[in-house]
Design an enzyme around this catalytic site. Structure first.
Site, PDB file in Angstrom:
ATOM      1  N   GLY A 102       0.764  -0.952  -0.715  1.00 40.16           N
ATOM      2  CA  GLY A 102       0.120   0.425  -0.033  1.00 40.16           C
ATOM      3  C   GLY A 102       0.687   1.432  -0.052  1.00 40.16           C
ATOM      4  O   GLY A 102       0.653   2.271  -0.497  1.00 40.16           O
ATOM      5  N   GLU A 105       2.237   2.204  -3.460  1.00 36.74           N
ATOM      6  CA  GLU A 105       0.203   2.848  -4.015  1.00 36.74           C
ATOM      7  C   GLU A 105       0.121   3.864  -3.752  1.00 36.74           C
ATOM      8  O   GLU A 105      -0.466   4.374  -4.759  1.00 36.74           O
ATOM      9  CB  GLU A 105      -0.571   1.534  -3.740  1.00 36.74           C
ATOM     10  CG  GLU A 105      -0.709   0.079  -4.521  1.00 36.74           C
ATOM     11  CD  GLU A 105      -1.944  -1.039  -3.764  1.00 36.74           C
ATOM     12  OE1 GLU A 105      -2.562  -1.913  -4.953  1.00 36.74           O
ATOM     13  OE2 GLU A 105      -1.824  -0.721  -2.562  1.00 36.74           O
TER      14      GLU A 105
END
Length: 698
Positions: A102, A105
């Site tokens: 994440g 991301e």
């Protein structure tokens, strides 16, 4: 404003800082804080550009795994990323440490990325049985092209800043995240550079859209070793959506793939394994605050297969080694094998070309046990007999400096017994490495009766430093792994007397996901070893003995339970073995029957689980998860089945206890009777996991 994310303004640059130790994981508080600060920065007319940085030792190192499987808390990560991506002002991620999962991301949703030269960037979700679930599979191929994206997402390994720069994942390498990130934003503003949203930029997908084989070849190369695993293939499909579908549709399909995996048994098992490995490093029954002794040099006694492999593990981690042999000839041979191993790895590109020379320089090969004097940790890797081990430890008393940790790399023998041959039993413990020691990740650390807490902490700390997974176990014959394996060995042998063939048993075990079946494993190790040991103890094993008497010792003689063609390690079923088994059964007056695959699987696995229950009862392992760690990292248990004790819970302990009782009766084998702990848990409808939960609560 948020407690873990703050916004500051340096005239026209807004600085958003995430400060949520230890690794700035994307908890609900961090997600909410980023969202709030980005909105505030966009709303502030004085701010023209924004930089996202992290405090502490790393950028955002991933999702908060503790939130998995719980009801989702707002804001969703995708909502935070949309806010960043749709900002009318440039947002730059300035990365140090690791930007993983994440974390990467988040960086991919920013308009630009910069990083310090030591930074690592990656999407390792596949290692938890998942795929990136917040646009990683859609934005990364647009940033670096589908080939590298497949490598990073399907393989799960991160890349360094230099490779990230070369492939367009970052814009430049900076000195420090705060100063470098801010300077880069000012440069963007001065140059009036347009915002680059990865979602709108398909330029790096064009080649794969025109020639699909660019993508499929990359996938084939990365999934070669993914037998039995679901996530690598689902992750590859998701990267394919980036090539085939518009961004928003690809994002929707990626999310569906993520939700399917997160609920799957495989991902639950892989996430469990991740936490089990972390848990194994916590030593039960050691006073809080116990510090490790310092280890600056290691001495290893024995330069054979095990000693050499252990020496390589330390040199790989940059720790100097004194490698000791009894004669020049053995020493030269051992040093030569290590040199050859490293050169072969370098030739394959596994390590830099200059690494073999650097690592060999860390190993000082000498003759004579008196050379252990400057070592802080001494590991004995000599012949596996009690008399030899005791003699070595008796001599160590004379030459080892006070406070040196004395470890035996034994796979079976009693460490308490070995410790008695020294005047410093508090310094003695077992460090059981697995073969090949420079490759296998497990190190069973055996706590003897008198082992001092700080000696134990030293062994666990150093094992982690050399990239091993430590599991602390108690003293018993075979410790955890080999003690359980012995139960499987006993059953595999009995099955041959009942009508099963080696290839049928091995096929069931490999279909389950183990790298090898028991008979192929016997051939690899050498059947003569067990034969010699049986003769020493006056035990007979009619089929195995008959094979050895016929000169069939396994791979080394080209035939054992299987036959092997010249230069090949592939086991081929041999009609001669079938004939030999039939003749033995006839001679013993045994009748053959048809043995089902289901029975084979139960008799291979359930007795091991039963032994695991006894190991827990006796306190040889502190937690069921420690047993699982031993099997995952020492014996090739398939990660997607989480370990034998985890798998037993998924099968149901009542079913296992009932089947064991059935086989005990059917085969007239009282050793298969369910262990008291297994019976108790089964009767109460409980699991092995409930033991761990109960001990945590206590």
């Amino acid at each position: 404003m948020s407690e873990v994310v703050k916004l500051e303004r340096h005239d026209e640059v807004g600085i958003v800082t995430v400060d949520s130790p230890p690794v700035n994981a994307l908890s609900a508080a961090v997600r909410g804080g980023i969202l709030e600060c980005i909105k505030a920065a966009v709303a502030d007319p004085a701010i023209k550009g924004i930089v996202l940085i992290c405090a502490g030792r790393t950028f955002i190192a991933g999702a908060d795994i503790t939130e998995f499987g719980k009801p989702p808390k707002p804001p969703a990560l995708n909502d935070v990323l949309s806010e960043i991506e749709n900002s009318p002002k440039p947002v730059v991620a300035a990365i140090h440490g690791t930007a993983l999962g994440g974390g990467l991301e988040v960086a991919l949703a920013c308009h630009y990325r910069v990083a310090v030269k030591e930074a690592k960037l990656g999407l390792p979700e596949v290692k938890l049985g998942l795929l990136p679930g917040a646009g990683g599979t859609q934005r990364l191929p647009r940033a670096v092209g589908p080939e590298l994206a497949v490598k990073m997402i399907v393989g799960g390994d991160p890349i360094g800043a230099a490779e990230a720069l070369k492939n367009g994942l970052i814009e430049e390498i900076i000195e420090g995240p705060a100063s470098g990130g801010e300077a880069f934003v000012r440069k963007l503003l001065a140059e009036k550079r347009p915002l680059r949203r990865l979602r709108d930029d398909d330029s790096k997908l064009a080649a794969a859209k025109a020639d699909r084989s660019i993508f499929t070849n990359a996938v084939a190369a990365m999934t070669k070793k993914s037998r039995g695993l679901e996530a690598p293939f689902a992750a590859a499909d998701a990267v394919g959506y980036a090539i085939d579908l518009p961004f928003d549709e690809g994002l929707k399909k990626e999310r569906e793939g993520f939700l399917k995996l997160v609920a799957s048994d495989q991902s639950k098992a892989q996430r469990y394994a991740f936490f089990a490995e972390r848990e194994a490093a916590k030593i039960a029954g050691v006073p809080d605050g116990t510090k490790s002794r310092s280890v600056n040099r290691v001495a290893i006694l024995g330069a054979g297969t095990m000693g050499g492999g252990i020496a390589m593990s330390f040199a790989n981690a940059g720790i100097p080694v004194t490698l000791i042999e009894t004669g020049e000839e053995q020493l030269k041979r051992g040093m030569g094998v290590m040199q050859k191993n490293w050169e072969a790895t370098a030739a394959r590109g596994g390590i830099p070309a200059d690494a073999p020379a650097k690592r060999m320089a860390l190993i000082n090969g000498v003759v004579g046990i008196e050379n252990v004097g400057d070592a802080d940790l001494i590991i004995e890797a000599v012949f596996e007999t009690m008399a030899v081990k005791k003699e070595v430890f008796g001599k160590l008393d004379q030459y080892a400096k006070p406070g040196a940790v004395l470890a035996s790399n034994t796979s079976y023998l009693n460490i308490d017994e070995i410790a008695k041959s020294t005047k410093r039993p508090q310094d003695v413990l077992g460090m059981h490495f697995f073969s090949p020691a420079n490759v296998m990740k497990l190190c069973e650390i055996v706590r003897a009766d008198k082992t001092a807490p700080d000696a134990l902490v030293t062994a666990v700390t150093i094992a982690r430093k050399i990239a091993k997974v430590p599991a602390v176990v108690g003293v018993c014959d075979g410790f955890v792994g080999n003690r359980m394996l012995a139960q499987r060995g006993k059953q595999s042998e009995k099955l041959l007397f009942e009508g099963a063939l080696p290839q049928q048993v091995d096929a069931v075990v490999t279909k389950f996901g183990m790298p090898m079946g028991p008979f192929a494993m016997g051939d690899l190790a050498g059947l003569d070893i067990g034969w010699r040991s049986r003769k020493d103890r006056g035990i007979k094993s009619e089929i195995a003995d008959a094979l050895c008497e016929a000169g069939r010792f396994g791979q080394k003689t080209g035939k054992g339970y299987y036959k092997y063609e010249a230069g090949s390690r592939a086991p081929l079923p041999d009609p001669e073995v079938e004939k030999l088994i039939d003749e033995t059964l006839l001679r013993l007056g045994r009748k053959k029957r048809v043995v089902s695959d289901e029975e084979i699987l139960e008799r291979m696995m359930y007795p091991m689980i039963n032994e695991g229950a006894k190991i827990l009862e006796e306190g040889i392992a502190a937690r069921p998860s420690d047993i699982d760690v031993v099997w995952l990292y020492g014996y090739g248990w398939p990660i997607y089945r989480g370990g034998p004790m985890f798998w037993a819970d998924s099968v149901g302990l009542k079913h296992i206890a009932d089947r064991l009782a059935f086989y005990a009766k059917e085969t007239n084998d009282p050793s298969l009777e369910p262990a008291p702990l297994l019976k108790k848990l089964a009767a109460e409808g409980k699991t092995f996991a409930s033991l761990a939960a109960a001990s945590k609560a206590a």
